[in-house]
Design an enzyme around this catalytic site. Structure first.
Site, PDB file in Angstrom:
ATOM      1  N   LYS A   1       0.846  -1.202   0.000  1.00 38.16           N
ATOM      2  CA  LYS A   1       0.000   0.000   0.000  1.00 38.16           C
ATOM      3  C   LYS A   1       0.872   1.239   0.000  1.00 38.16           C
ATOM      4  CE  LYS A   1      -3.177   2.496   3.005  1.00 38.16           C
ATOM      5  NZ  LYS A   1      -3.965   2.518   4.237  1.00 38.16           N
TER       6      LYS A   1
ATOM      7  N   LEU B   1      -9.938  -2.426  20.077  1.00 36.55           N
ATOM      8  CA  LEU B   1     -11.295  -1.863  20.092  1.00 36.55           C
ATOM      9  C   LEU B   1     -11.789  -1.621  21.508  1.00 36.55           C
ATOM     10  CD1 LEU B   1     -12.799  -4.102  17.248  1.00 36.55           C
ATOM     11  CD2 LEU B   1     -11.974  -1.750  17.071  1.00 36.55           C
TER      12      LEU B   1
ATOM     13  N   ILE C   1      -5.170  -0.534  13.698  1.00 32.41           N
ATOM     14  CA  ILE C   1      -4.092  -1.486  13.990  1.00 32.41           C
ATOM     15  C   ILE C   1      -2.860  -0.701  14.450  1.00 32.41           C
ATOM     16  CG2 ILE C   1      -2.516  -3.180  12.926  1.00 32.41           C
ATOM     17  CD1 ILE C   1      -4.988  -4.224  11.369  1.00 32.41           C
TER      18      ILE C   1
HETATM   19  C1  LIG Z   1     -15.789  -1.628  10.128  1.00 26.89           C
HETATM   20  C2  LIG Z   1     -14.371  -1.748  10.595  1.00 26.89           C
HETATM   21  C3  LIG Z   1     -13.328  -1.631   9.666  1.00 26.89           C
HETATM   22  C4  LIG Z   1     -11.984  -1.675  10.094  1.00 26.89           C
HETATM   23  N1  LIG Z   1     -10.968  -1.497   9.203  1.00 26.89           N
HETATM   24  C5  LIG Z   1      -9.695  -1.372   9.648  1.00 26.89           C
HETATM   25  C6  LIG Z   1      -8.617  -1.097   8.775  1.00 26.89           C
HETATM   26  O1  LIG Z   1      -8.770  -1.032   7.558  1.00 26.89           O
HETATM   27  N2  LIG Z   1      -7.387  -0.937   9.313  1.00 26.89           N
HETATM   28  C7  LIG Z   1      -7.164  -1.037  10.651  1.00 26.89           C
HETATM   29  O2  LIG Z   1      -6.032  -0.804  11.099  1.00 26.89           O
HETATM   30  N3  LIG Z   1      -8.155  -1.369  11.491  1.00 26.89           N
HETATM   31  C8  LIG Z   1      -9.408  -1.518  11.026  1.00 26.89           C
HETATM   32  N4  LIG Z   1     -10.413  -1.830  11.898  1.00 26.89           N
HETATM   33  C9  LIG Z   1     -10.110  -2.109  13.281  1.00 26.89           C
HETATM   34  C10 LIG Z   1      -9.609  -3.517  13.437  1.00 26.89           C
HETATM   35  O3  LIG Z   1     -10.532  -4.440  12.918  1.00 26.89           O
HETATM   36  C11 LIG Z   1      -9.450  -3.770  14.934  1.00 26.89           C
HETATM   37  O4  LIG Z   1      -8.685  -2.759  15.483  1.00 26.89           O
HETATM   38  C12 LIG Z   1      -8.727  -5.032  15.172  1.00 26.89           C
HETATM   39  O5  LIG Z   1      -9.339  -6.072  14.497  1.00 26.89           O
HETATM   40  C13 LIG Z   1      -8.630  -5.300  16.634  1.00 26.89           C
HETATM   41  O6  LIG Z   1      -9.780  -5.837  17.156  1.00 26.89           O
HETATM   42  P1  LIG Z   1      -9.698  -6.364  18.649  1.00 26.89           P
HETATM   43  O7  LIG Z   1      -8.698  -7.433  18.704  1.00 26.89           O
HETATM   44  O8  LIG Z   1      -9.518  -5.191  19.535  1.00 26.89           O
HETATM   45  O9  LIG Z   1     -11.169  -6.902  18.942  1.00 26.89           O
HETATM   46  P2  LIG Z   1     -11.931  -8.202  18.415  1.00 26.89           P
HETATM   47  O10 LIG Z   1     -11.534  -8.596  17.055  1.00 26.89           O
HETATM   48  O11 LIG Z   1     -13.390  -7.912  18.653  1.00 26.89           O
HETATM   49  O12 LIG Z   1     -11.483  -9.364  19.397  1.00 26.89           O
HETATM   50  C14 LIG Z   1     -12.022  -9.492  20.691  1.00 26.89           C
HETATM   51  C15 LIG Z   1     -11.563 -10.787  21.333  1.00 26.89           C
HETATM   52  O13 LIG Z   1     -12.027 -10.841  22.659  1.00 26.89           O
HETATM   53  C16 LIG Z   1     -12.591 -12.116  22.903  1.00 26.89           C
HETATM   54  N5  LIG Z   1     -13.623 -12.016  23.941  1.00 26.89           N
HETATM   55  C17 LIG Z   1     -14.574 -11.076  24.075  1.00 26.89           C
HETATM   56  N6  LIG Z   1     -15.363 -11.345  25.139  1.00 26.89           N
HETATM   57  C18 LIG Z   1     -14.856 -12.457  25.701  1.00 26.89           C
HETATM   58  C19 LIG Z   1     -15.239 -13.248  26.813  1.00 26.89           C
HETATM   59  N7  LIG Z   1     -16.307 -12.954  27.583  1.00 26.89           N
HETATM   60  N8  LIG Z   1     -14.510 -14.345  27.099  1.00 26.89           N
HETATM   61  C20 LIG Z   1     -13.429 -14.687  26.338  1.00 26.89           C
HETATM   62  N9  LIG Z   1     -13.034 -13.982  25.267  1.00 26.89           N
HETATM   63  C21 LIG Z   1     -13.754 -12.891  24.950  1.00 26.89           C
HETATM   64  C22 LIG Z   1     -13.153 -12.535  21.551  1.00 26.89           C
HETATM   65  O14 LIG Z   1     -13.336 -13.919  21.478  1.00 26.89           O
HETATM   66  C23 LIG Z   1     -12.036 -12.046  20.637  1.00 26.89           C
HETATM   67  O15 LIG Z   1     -11.019 -13.014  20.593  1.00 26.89           O
HETATM   68  C24 LIG Z   1     -11.732  -1.846  11.468  1.00 26.89           C
HETATM   69  C25 LIG Z   1     -12.777  -2.031  12.372  1.00 26.89           C
HETATM   70  C26 LIG Z   1     -14.092  -1.977  11.955  1.00 26.89           C
HETATM   71  C27 LIG Z   1     -15.195  -2.159  12.956  1.00 26.89           C
END
Ligand SMILES: Cc1cc2nc3c(=O)[nH]c(=O)nc-3n(C[C@H](O)[C@H](O)[C@H](O)COP(=O)(O)OP(=O)(O)OC[C@H]3O[C@@H](n4cnc5c(N)ncnc54)[C@H](O)[C@@H]3O)c2cc1C
Length: 506
Positions: free
Chosen positions: A79, A336, A349
């Protein structure tokens, strides 16, 4: 002397944030620190998030990842920037690229001031991309990494990646588990707090297992299982500045060449992303539910794909903003769980990576001194707020008046810092990067010019060149950039040669 060192870290969540945290902490901390990660396959992950900014390369280097292997394992592509279509007005497009514009700056003045003089005198159009290496390469679908040469536009090519975030998490999991991170599959039912100070003592799974720790990293996604549901930290809502609150995401078959840039196309109630990977193209419509229904958003998305949709559109809901504290007591929220801004400039990210870098810099012991925590929170807050302002700029500086959504954005009040930046640029062409803010002055300048905030003046030092010298210098720069791009391979050829994913024909 009493030993206050952290002995056990518990990471809650196994999405991109959880596994990035596990991979980095297991790499940089002494092996005596025990790291446990709990995730629930039943709950799953957000699973979108595919475009990044160049800083990710530092993260991967710190982990010791081989770049070609990483790309092949994550169906990744390269990119060079983001193309914004229809943001300024319908039919308009510009590219916000990584890296610099023009050639070398002359003296203390950046190249764009010279370009500005040429433009204001009517001798060149309003697209500074014509003088920007990454933009020229993007438009010709070219990519290569910098060869080992000096004094050429090719010597410092700035790039990031598109990749499948789920595959990235899986890849990092392998690395983290190989370094001793212990993964537990299961759903957390309760968070247990210490009676005396309200710090987190342990999490309890549905199976009855208790996992205790000294430091807890909340990577549980939007729900903020520890930081919010257990510690009630509070959330600052920024939707008045960034009103989009939903997204529909769908992958589709790729049909054309794989472009080395992300595309963001403004639509009547938000915008649509297009992220090319090796095996498919990721798409999503980010929109505000006050102005369009979910069904209409899904229909608009499906009507605007490169190729056949490979799944049903997947709805996501969010509230733009951040936790009042990113680090509260012995819990640090990352990903998130810490807050969310739409992926307009691919920052999420990066925030994971940047928060982790700060956590390592401010790594605590079991006394958790408030002064350390306060400074961490101040620094992360600064990065979030300045990045928010950069995103708001895209919405505010629009000429679109073809829908109520764009009328709202054009007229909305914006944070003071942003209003001041826009005014300074409009009147003088000046823009400065403040402290450690994420986006550079070159980024601010490219988006302001792209969105038609055209300065009324350029820097007075530019007048040290005569009109002829100016013409010669800018034409020379453009020629050098174009010739450099000509020798580059096509993006697809580069991938095929160096980092093709298994079972993909590029
Ligand atoms: C529409 C959209 C588009 C995006 N596009 C981009 C992009 O282009 N570039 C970029 O940098 N970022 C992007 N992001 C952000 C990116 O997807 C997130 O920052 C990244 O995936 C991190 O997610 P996370 O790990 O914080 O949460 P999640 O992926 O939601 O993971 C949460 C984890 O917690 C666990 N969990 C939750 N509750 C419990 C429980 N009670 N017990 C046990 N485990 C639990 C789940 O199982 C999971 O493993 C985007 C986000 C969205 C919403």
């Amino acid at each position: 002397m009493e030993d206050h060192r952290i002995q056990t870290i518990v990471i809650v969540g196994g999405g991109t944030a959880g596994w990035m945290s596990a991979a980095l902490l297991s790499k940089v901390l002494p092996p005596t620190v025990k790291i446990r990660l709990v995730e629930s396959e039943e709950i799953g992950t957000v699973g979108v998030g595919e475009a990044t900014i160049p800083q990710i390369r530092h993260f991967n280097t710190t982990l010791g990842l081989d770049e070609d292997e990483f790309i092949a394992r994550t169906q990744g592509t390269f990119k060079l920037g983001i193309e914004f279509v229809n943001w300024t007005r319908l039919g308009h497009r510009y590219i916000h690229t990584f890296g610099t514009t023009g050639g070398r700056d002359l003296g203390l003045v950046q190249f764009y001031h010279y370009w500005l003089r040429l433009h204001l005198s009517g001798e060149t159009g309003p697209d500074i991309g014509e003088y920007t290496f990454n933009a020229i390469a993007s438009r010709k679908n070219k990519f290569m990494r910098s060869p080992n040469i000096q004094n050429s536009p090719l010597s410092n090519i700035a790039y990031a990646f598109h990749f499948d975030a789920g595959l990235y998490a899986r890849y990092l999991r392998e690395k983290a588990e190989a370094r001793g991170v212990m993964r537990t599959e299961g759903k957390i039912k309760t968070t247990l707090l210490r009676a005396d100070d309200g710090f987190i003592e342990a999490v309890e799974l549905e199976s009855g297992e208790r996992i205790a720790g000294d430091l807890f990293i909340d990577c549980s996604g939007f729900r903020g299982l520890l930081i919010e549901q257990a510690l009630h930290t509070g959330y600052e809502d920024w939707s008045r500045y960034l009103p989009c609150n939903r997204a529909m995401a769908v992958p589709c078959r790729s049909v054309d060449e794989i472009t080395p840039y992300t595309r963001s196309t403004a639509r009547s109630a938000g915008w649509q992303w297009r992220i090319p990977l090796q095996h498919r193209t990721g798409n999503g419509y980010v929109y505000c539910s006050d102005y369009i229904s979910d069904d209409e958003a899904a229909a608009t998305l499906l009507a605007n794909l490169d190729g056949e949709a490979l799944a049903e559109p997947r709805p996501l809901r969010f509230v733009t903003g951040k936790r009042r504290k990113f680090w509260n007591k012995n819990c640090v929220a990352i990903g998130l769980a810490s807050g969310f801004m739409e992926p307009l400039e691919s920052t999420s990210i990066h925030f994971i990576q940047s928060s982790l870098a700060k956590l390592v810099a401010f790594f605590p012991d079991r006394r958790f001194e408030p002064v350390r925590i306060d400074e961490y929170n101040r620094q992360v807050q600064f990065e979030f707020e300045r990045s928010r302002d950069f995103l708001v700029l895209h919405y505010k500086a629009t000429e679109r008046s073809d829908s109520p959504f764009w009328d709202y954005c054009r007229n909305m009040p914006v944070p003071d810092n942003l209003a001041q930046k826009m005014e300074l640029f409009r009147s003088s062409g000046l823009v400065f990067r403040e402290h450690e803010e994420l986006f550079t002055d070159v980024s601010w300048m490219q988006v302001m010019i792209g969105q038609n905030i055209m300065p009324k003046a350029y820097h007075p030092m530019v007048d040290t060149l005569s009109a002829d010298e100016l013409r010669q210098m800018t034409a020379g720069t453009r020629g050098v950039l174009e010739r450099a791009v000509d020798v580059m391979p096509k993006h697809m050829e580069f991938i095929a040669k160096h980092c093709r994913a298994p079972s993909v024909v590029v």
